[in-house]
Design a protein around this motif. Structure first.
Motif, PDB file in Angstrom:
ATOM      1  N   LEU A 193      73.998 -12.643  13.231  1.00 28.86           N
ATOM      2  CA  LEU A 193      72.664 -12.742  12.925  1.00 28.86           C
ATOM      3  C   LEU A 193      72.001 -14.233  13.247  1.00 28.86           C
ATOM      4  N   ALA A 194      70.688 -14.185  13.536  1.00 32.16           N
ATOM      5  CA  ALA A 194      70.290 -15.544  13.867  1.00 32.16           C
ATOM      6  C   ALA A 194      70.291 -16.552  12.538  1.00 32.16           C
ATOM      7  N   PHE A 195      70.042 -17.883  12.898  1.00 27.67           N
ATOM      8  CA  PHE A 195      70.042 -18.722  11.877  1.00 27.67           C
ATOM      9  C   PHE A 195      69.104 -18.520  10.854  1.00 27.67           C
ATOM     10  N   SER A 196      67.927 -18.076  11.201  1.00 26.89           N
ATOM     11  CA  SER A 196      66.657 -17.551  10.182  1.00 26.89           C
ATOM     12  C   SER A 196      67.107 -16.290   9.561  1.00 26.89           C
ATOM     13  N   SER A 197      67.844 -15.124  10.228  1.00 29.61           N
ATOM     14  CA  SER A 197      68.096 -14.248   9.883  1.00 29.61           C
ATOM     15  C   SER A 197      69.123 -14.292   8.530  1.00 29.61           C
ATOM     16  N   LEU A 198      70.174 -15.222   8.810  1.00 32.66           N
ATOM     17  CA  LEU A 198      71.132 -15.543   7.927  1.00 32.66           C
ATOM     18  C   LEU A 198      70.552 -16.210   6.627  1.00 32.66           C
ATOM     19  N   MET A 199      69.603 -16.926   6.967  1.00 30.65           N
ATOM     20  CA  MET A 199      68.871 -17.807   5.647  1.00 30.65           C
ATOM     21  C   MET A 199      68.086 -16.561   4.751  1.00 30.65           C
ATOM     22  N   TYR A 200      67.561 -15.814   5.576  1.00 22.22           N
ATOM     23  CA  TYR A 200      66.646 -14.694   4.988  1.00 22.22           C
ATOM     24  C   TYR A 200      67.515 -13.684   4.123  1.00 22.22           C
ATOM     25  N   CYS A 201      68.676 -13.350   4.802  1.00 20.30           N
ATOM     26  CA  CYS A 201      69.736 -12.327   4.150  1.00 20.30           C
ATOM     27  C   CYS A 201      70.348 -13.013   2.788  1.00 20.30           C
ATOM     28  N   LEU A 202      70.704 -14.321   2.747  1.00 21.68           N
ATOM     29  CA  LEU A 202      71.370 -15.047   1.524  1.00 21.68           C
ATOM     30  C   LEU A 202      70.081 -15.281   0.539  1.00 21.68           C
ATOM     31  N   HIS A 203      69.176 -15.506   0.966  1.00 18.99           N
ATOM     32  CA  HIS A 203      68.184 -16.025   0.062  1.00 18.99           C
ATOM     33  C   HIS A 203      67.657 -14.803  -0.618  1.00 18.99           C
ATOM     34  N   SER A 204      67.414 -13.518  -0.017  1.00 23.54           N
ATOM     35  CA  SER A 204      67.183 -12.335  -0.629  1.00 23.54           C
ATOM     36  C   SER A 204      67.960 -11.436  -1.240  1.00 23.54           C
ATOM     37  N   GLY A 205      69.407 -11.791  -1.017  1.00 21.67           N
ATOM     38  CA  GLY A 205      70.479 -10.937  -1.528  1.00 21.67           C
ATOM     39  C   GLY A 205      70.830  -9.704  -0.596  1.00 21.67           C
ATOM     40  N   MET A 206      70.260  -9.709   0.633  1.00 23.32           N
ATOM     41  CA  MET A 206      70.446  -8.388   1.473  1.00 23.32           C
ATOM     42  C   MET A 206      71.520  -8.323   2.460  1.00 23.32           C
ATOM     43  N   ARG A 207      72.628  -7.182   2.314  1.00 23.89           N
ATOM     44  CA  ARG A 207      73.489  -7.157   2.842  1.00 23.89           C
ATOM     45  C   ARG A 207      73.393  -7.238   4.380  1.00 23.89           C
ATOM     46  N   PHE A 208      74.083  -7.905   5.146  1.00 23.17           N
ATOM     47  CA  PHE A 208      74.055  -7.995   6.511  1.00 23.17           C
ATOM     48  C   PHE A 208      73.817  -6.648   7.057  1.00 23.17           C
ATOM     49  N   ASP A 209      74.476  -5.627   6.904  1.00 15.36           N
ATOM     50  CA  ASP A 209      74.317  -4.394   7.729  1.00 15.36           C
ATOM     51  C   ASP A 209      72.985  -3.921   7.380  1.00 15.36           C
ATOM     52  N   ASP A 210      72.584  -3.989   6.178  1.00 14.39           N
ATOM     53  CA  ASP A 210      71.055  -3.466   5.743  1.00 14.39           C
ATOM     54  C   ASP A 210      70.142  -4.025   6.657  1.00 14.39           C
ATOM     55  N   PHE A 211      70.285  -5.642   6.822  1.00 14.85           N
ATOM     56  CA  PHE A 211      69.312  -6.305   7.490  1.00 14.85           C
ATOM     57  C   PHE A 211      69.315  -5.962   8.951  1.00 14.85           C
ATOM     58  N   ILE A 212      70.544  -5.750   9.560  1.00 18.00           N
ATOM     59  CA  ILE A 212      70.529  -5.277  10.935  1.00 18.00           C
ATOM     60  C   ILE A 212      69.748  -3.799  11.118  1.00 18.00           C
ATOM     61  N   GLN A 213      69.854  -2.922  10.125  1.00 17.93           N
ATOM     62  CA  GLN A 213      69.128  -1.811   9.991  1.00 17.93           C
ATOM     63  C   GLN A 213      67.706  -2.047  10.121  1.00 17.93           C
ATOM     64  N   SER A 214      67.299  -3.045   9.378  1.00 19.46           N
ATOM     65  CA  SER A 214      65.822  -3.212   9.196  1.00 19.46           C
ATOM     66  C   SER A 214      65.319  -3.759  10.131  1.00 19.46           C
ATOM     67  N   VAL A 215      66.071  -4.561  10.857  1.00 17.89           N
ATOM     68  CA  VAL A 215      65.586  -5.137  12.228  1.00 17.89           C
ATOM     69  C   VAL A 215      65.132  -3.861  13.321  1.00 17.89           C
ATOM     70  N   LYS A 216      66.094  -3.012  13.248  1.00 17.62           N
ATOM     71  CA  LYS A 216      65.596  -1.797  14.141  1.00 17.62           C
ATOM     72  C   LYS A 216      64.478  -1.028  13.654  1.00 17.62           C
ATOM     73  N   ASN A 217      64.371  -0.833  12.359  1.00 17.21           N
ATOM     74  CA  ASN A 217      63.368  -0.040  11.928  1.00 17.21           C
ATOM     75  C   ASN A 217      62.363  -0.571  11.367  1.00 17.21           C
ATOM     76  N   ASP A 218      62.225  -1.694  10.905  1.00 19.24           N
ATOM     77  CA  ASP A 218      60.853  -2.377  10.227  1.00 19.24           C
ATOM     78  C   ASP A 218      60.359  -3.700  10.985  1.00 19.24           C
ATOM     79  N   ILE A 219      61.223  -4.418  11.468  1.00 20.44           N
ATOM     80  CA  ILE A 219      60.679  -5.540  12.372  1.00 20.44           C
ATOM     81  C   ILE A 219      60.313  -5.414  13.702  1.00 20.44           C
ATOM     82  N   PRO A 220      58.924  -5.398  14.004  1.00 17.93           N
ATOM     83  CA  PRO A 220      58.405  -5.434  15.391  1.00 17.93           C
ATOM     84  C   PRO A 220      59.048  -6.227  16.372  1.00 17.93           C
TER      85      PRO A 220
END
Length: 699
Positions: A193-220
């Motif tokens: 994860l990027a530093f900003s992605s790590l901050m987002y995951c920890l701040h929002s309580g999102m699992r890293f694997d879920d975030f990686i999937q959202s990058v592929k599906n939701d983030i342009p």
């Protein structure tokens, strides 16, 4: 039948222009070489959006470590003392920071500098229990990525690490940070994860694997897998004081503090930190961790911590920036190019340029509104280029199809009309109609001194040859300064500056022309003197003001010339030179436009014959960048002192000054004139209503 065919051909060609230019617009929007231009346009959008003003975001606080906070206690600041960072983390944790993100690398231990520093820092990490830090990825010779994490000693106390790499591009001449890769995959298949992605995951309580999937599906993402950072505003601006402390000169869009405010005596209230994500960065003025962003204007760099904060907020608020669809772009291009092409083949130049500017503004306004309200990034530079390409292509078509008509006009008028006038007619044949337009111009009147008596002493052939050589040399000077010859009246020359075509600094060019005419005439006098011809001098009058310039006359015959009071005043000033013994007189209206660029001396305040309003006049002496001799400067200085005394009715003192001026140039006619006037006023003082104005009784 021919008219119908021509009309159909015109429709076909205009349609072809619209289609081709629209295709070019799409091509430019997809061309990687043109991307930097579009990125510069995106930077402008960011700055326009921020100019509206906004409140700082509540979720994040940035703390920049500065030299003042550590220099007194440790004596060094590079690398940052681990003991100080431990104290800073303890302070933030005590004030209730929800998460502490340190944008400072801990790749090595620093036991040699401080034996206990690393241990204290690790203890602070564990005690706070909410600290994250940065790693960095590198590329090997094969282009593969590998991650460099903090030393394993510190990893035990961190909640996570994210790579701090940012994506830079070269648009605008400086490498600019506009994007970040949310995730990166190394050859062994592990995703980081990027530093900003790590901050987002920890701040929002999102699992890293879920975030990686959202990058592929939701983030342009862009083609290289980067997310465009939606900066919320410019950074805070700071100024270092002489005592070493920094003061904030301009508040940023993210609340930012210097660490000396947190660990020093003036501690901040806990409510400013409590419950927030606190990002710690190195705020030294010598640190290389500073970047050019869309808000950069020469000095307001953005620190890496601030860039990561903006990337985090883009994810947190889901304010992603998406590229506009090709269908949407194609519709805009077709509409814009169609309007531009149709206007170009139907309207005149002024209307075409106006519409081109309006369509450009529409393109920018539309792109800006979509960017601000929908997060859509339209390639506005490609749209702008398409508008102007459409204009130029349609103009070329129009020029080719109308060239025959223009040739006819040129052949009709080139033999007896000024070239500039012919060009105006070619551009706008409607000017053949009677009438004119009001515009501000500068007018030059010139006349040969004593021409009548001189002509009596020359044969007709000699007179014509001399006059032709004189008029040719003077006209050449006028043309060199961008002036237009209005007419010859015997030996007199009438020239205008700023018409028929606009001219920047027309008053200055008129003054330069007058000075160069005097120089050119001096050279002619030397030549004529060798031939035994008379010594010729000319007098020049210059004035600036609004006149009516255009076709003046009747349907049978007309001239392209100017009329108005300011034309008449120029002629009167030329004649007024005789009263003062001068050869170049300018009005206050001209002087006010050139006062910093020429050397003059105050002549008088006069009311010319036939007028009632007084006008201040000056003698034009030279260019400001061509210094006078010491004698000339002293002459003018004494003369000006005499003028002040004259206007304050101190006649005898004024006479003394003018007489002193004559000691530097005994032929100075204005000084002699004012001596005579002062003596007359000493003998017959004027009334109390005398204001220094002199009324001319002749032209």
């Amino acid at each position: 039948m021919k008219t119908t065919i021509k009309r159909h051909n015109k429709v076909l060609w205009v349609s072809l222009i619209i289609l081709c230019v629209s295709c070019f617009g799409i091509y430019f929007s997809l061309n990687p070489a043109f991307r930097s231009v579009e990125e510069n346009a995106l930077d402008i959008m960011f700055r326009l959006r921020s100019s509206a003003g906004s409140e700082p975001v509540p979720e994040v606080v940035i703390v920049m470590v500065d030299e003042k906070a550590i220099a007194d206690d440790f004596g060094y600041y590079d690398p940052l003392p681990r003991r100080y960072l431990a104290r800073l983390i303890d302070t933030l944790a005590a004030k209730g920071a929800q998460w502490i993100a340190i944008d400072i690398a801990f790749y090595d231990r620093l036991n040699m500098l401080d034996a206990a520093g690393d241990s204290l820092l690790l203890e602070s990490f564990k005690k706070a229990g909410n600290v994250m830090s940065v790693s960095i990825w590198h590329q090997n010779d094969e282009g593969e990525l590998y991650i460099q994490n903090p030393d394993s000693f510190f990893m035990a106390g961190l909640k996570g690490v994210g790579y701090a790499n940012l994506q830079v591009s070269g648009g605008g001449g400086l490498a600019t940070v506009r994007e970040v890769k949310p995730i990166a995959t190394v050859p062994d298949g592990q995703t980081h994860l990027a530093f900003s992605s790590l901050m987002y995951c920890l701040h929002s309580g999102m699992r890293f694997d879920d975030f990686i999937q959202s990058v592929k599906n939701d983030i342009p993402l862009t083609k290289n897998g980067s997310m465009v950072i939606n900066y919320i505003g410019p950074p805070a601006e700071w100024k270092k004081q002489t005592d070493g402390y920094w003061i904030q000169t301009k508040e940023g869009s993210i609340v930012t503090y210097r660490s000396s405010r947190l660990t020093g005596e003036a501690s901040l209230p806990a409510e400013l930190i409590s419950g927030k994500l606190v990002i710690i960065g190195n705020g030294s003025e010598f640190v290389p961790d500073r970047f050019v962003t869309p808000y950069y204007s020469g000095s307001n760099w953005m620190y890496g911590a601030e860039v990561h904060a903006n990337a985090f907020l883009t994810m947190l608020h889901k304010t992603y920036i998406r590229n506009g669809s090709m269908i949407l772009l194609a519709i805009f291009l077709l509409v814009l190019t169609s309007l531009m092409a149709l206007v170009t083949v139907r309207m005149g130049f002024a209307a075409e340029i106006t519409i081109a500017i309006i369509l450009t503004l529409i393109a920018w306004t539309t792109a800006y509104l979509l960017f601000v309200h929908k997060g859509i990034w339209l390639p506005v530079m490609s749209m702008t280029l398409a508008v102007w390409l459409s204009y130029f292509a349609a103009s070329i078509y129009q020029a080719i199809t109308e060239e025959r008509g223009k040739k006819q006009i040129r052949n009709m008028f080139a033999r007896y009309a000024p070239p500039a006038y012919v060009d105006e007619l070619v551009k706008d044949p409607s000017k053949l109609e009677l009438g004119g337009e009001e515009k501000e111009i500068s007018i030059l009147f010139s006349d040969i001194e004593g021409f009548t008596s001189m002509s009596e002493n020359l044969s007709p052939r000699e007179l014509v040859e001399l006059l032709n050589e004189y008029l040719g040399a003077m006209t050449q000077v006028i043309f060199q300064q961008g002036g237009t010859l209005d007419k010859y009246i015997g030996d007199a020359i009438v020239a205008v500056f700023g018409a028929p075509l606009p001219q920047n600094e027309h008053a200055l060019h008129a003054c330069y022309a007058a000075l160069e005419m005097q120089k050119a005439l001096a050279e002619l006098r030397q030549k004529w003197n060798q031939k035994g011809l008379p010594q010729v001098r000319n007098r020049i009058g210059l004035n600036t003001g609004k006149v009516v310039f255009g076709n003046i006359g009747s349907d049978i015959r007309y001239d392209y010339t100017a009329i108005g009071d300011h034309m008449n005043l120029s002629s009167r000033l030329e004649g007024a030179n005789k009263n003062y013994g001068t050869y170049c007189m300018i009005s206050e209206f001209t002087y006010n436009l050139v006062r910093e660029r020429v050397i003059v001396r105050d002549l008088d305040v006069i009311v010319v014959k036939g007028k009632s309003k007084p006008v201040k006049v000056f003698e034009l002496i030279g260019r400001a960048n061509e210094p006078l001799s010491a004698e000339q400067r002293k002459l003018i200085e004494l003369y000006q002192e005499g003028i002040k005394l004259y206007r304050s009715r101190n006649w005898q003192e004024a006479i003394t000054k003018f007489e002193q001026a004559l000691t530097y140039q005994h032929t100075d006619e204005p000084s002699k004139l004012y001596i005579r006037r002062c003596k007359e006023f000493l003998a017959n003082p004027p009334g109390d209503d005398w204001d220094g104005t002199y009324h001319m009784t002749s032209k």
